[in-house]
Design an enzyme around this catalytic site. Structure first.
Site, mmCIF file in Angstrom:
data_model
loop_
_atom_site.group_PDB
_atom_site.id
_atom_site.type_symbol
_atom_site.label_atom_id
_atom_site.label_comp_id
_atom_site.label_asym_id
_atom_site.label_seq_id
_atom_site.Cartn_x
_atom_site.Cartn_y
_atom_site.Cartn_z
ATOM 1 N N SER A 144 -14.502 -23.029 29.879
ATOM 2 C CA SER A 144 -14.124 -22.233 28.713
ATOM 3 C C SER A 144 -14.016 -23.119 27.475
ATOM 4 O O SER A 144 -15.018 -23.641 27.007
ATOM 5 C CB SER A 144 -12.830 -21.470 28.989
ATOM 6 O OG SER A 144 -12.755 -20.318 28.161
ATOM 7 N N LYS A 196 1.896 -2.297 14.380
ATOM 8 C CA LYS A 196 2.713 -3.507 14.274
ATOM 9 C C LYS A 196 3.150 -4.022 15.647
ATOM 10 O O LYS A 196 3.341 -5.219 15.843
ATOM 11 C CB LYS A 196 3.936 -3.225 13.401
ATOM 12 C CG LYS A 196 4.797 -4.443 13.111
ATOM 13 C CD LYS A 196 4.011 -5.511 12.388
ATOM 14 C CE LYS A 196 4.875 -6.725 12.084
ATOM 15 N NZ LYS A 196 4.079 -7.821 11.509
#
Length: 332
Positions: A144, A196
């Site tokens: 990765s 949010k």
């Protein structure tokens, strides 16, 4: 002065010494240990000879551990990878006129998206601005983010059993809504906008929220793909075919073009010597100078163990903020 008075003075002296000791330790735990023991720039790095030689010098720089930019200045958190220190080391070896070529020894499951990109950009800078070749020698794992930073190198060499690839981006969070409901726990959230509290652990994710996050991951994945396209001169379709998140052994990576050759660190050095006609080049390890932080961190790492230290680092990476974060990370 009688014995009782001498005895009282002795107890007072001991109590005073203990008090000073407690104050020192309290200050030490709250102090930026690196700043406290910071050495002059010229003493921060040293070259340890691995193979004697003459003429040119090849420097080995190790990247070991989860790539993460976290607070490592506390005495209780000195082990493992230090992002700022590693970037400074790369900068220093780039500017060192005695170093002609660099081998980056990579042993990492990846880590943060931003941190990986910063290392990638530094490697590109070393190649373009300092005109120094950069080879990658992969250790046990270079997956990765570990592959992301390797992509721009002039040559990538892996051990046949190296775990690499894992091309992709991941973002995770826990959902404890059902558990909280069973325990009778209510979460009160006051927010300024609809999204949010996106990826809140106390409620189910909505389809719209999932689409928002997926678009973010897709953008980061596109960046990852482009890094490999540019660094490996591989077609985008081929990169996307290989980049489905799976890991490859070094042998498989050599077959599909993700790495150039198979071999050890010594083999990588031999390849650089041959490629640049430096038959007698000296091989050195470019190390951070001996400092308190390194000593304590090394002791912690040796006590905990390499694999356990990586697990702890991954856990710490996941817990760095209250919310989840996108990562170039392979974790078993």
């Amino acid at each position: 002065m009688n014995k009782k008075r001498w005895f009282a003075l002795g107890i007072a002296a001991v109590l005073f010494a203990v008090s000073i000791g407690f104050q020192f330790m309290s200050s030490l735990f709250a102090t930026d240990v690196e700043a406290l023991f910071e050495m002059p720039q010229q003493q921060q790095y040293q070259q340890e000879v691995i193979e004697e030689g003459t003429g040119n010098t090849i420097a080995v720089v190790e990247l070991d551990g989860v790539i993460q930019d976290i607070n490592t200045s506390s005495l209780l958190n000195t082990g493992g990878y230090n992002h700022d220190r590693f970037l400074k080391k790369l900068e220093n070896v780039a500017e060192d006129h005695t170093v002609n070529g660099i081998i980056l020894r990579v042993n990492t499951p990846g880590g943060g998206v931003v941190e990986s990109d910063e290392i990638h950009d530094k490697i590109v800078e070393i190649k373009e601005e300092y005109n120094k070749p950069v080879y990658i020698s992969m250790g046990n794992t270079a997956a990765s983010g570990g592959y992301y930073i390797s992509a721009p190198a002039d040559k990538i060499v892996a051990h046949p059993a190296t775990l690499t690839g894992s091309i992709g981006v991941i973002m995770q969070s826990y959902n404890v809504a059902e558990l909280a409901d069973n325990l009778g726990i209510d979460m009160n959230t006051i927010k300024s906008g609809e999204f949010k509290d996106i990826m809140s652990s106390t409620r189910e994710m909505t389809d719209e929220e999932r689409d928002i996050l997926q678009s973010m991951i897709d953008d980061m994945y596109d960046d990852f793909v482009q890094v490999i396209v540019d660094g490996r001169e591989m077609s985008e379709s081929k990169v996307r075919e290989l980049g489905d998140g799976r890991v490859y052994t070094g042998s498989q990576a050599a077959e599909n073009g993700l790495v150039d050759a198979l071999g050890s660190l010594e083999d990588t050095a031999a390849m650089m010597r041959e490629d640049f006609e430096w038959p007698n080049a000296q091989l050195v390890e470019y190390k951070t100078g001996l400092d308190w932080n390194s000593l304590f961190g090394g002791a912690v790492k040796s006590m905990v163990g390499g694999e356990e230290a990586n697990v702890m680092a991954i856990q710490e990476l996941l817990e760095q903020s209250d919310g989840p974060r996108a990562m170039y990370l392979y974790s078993k």
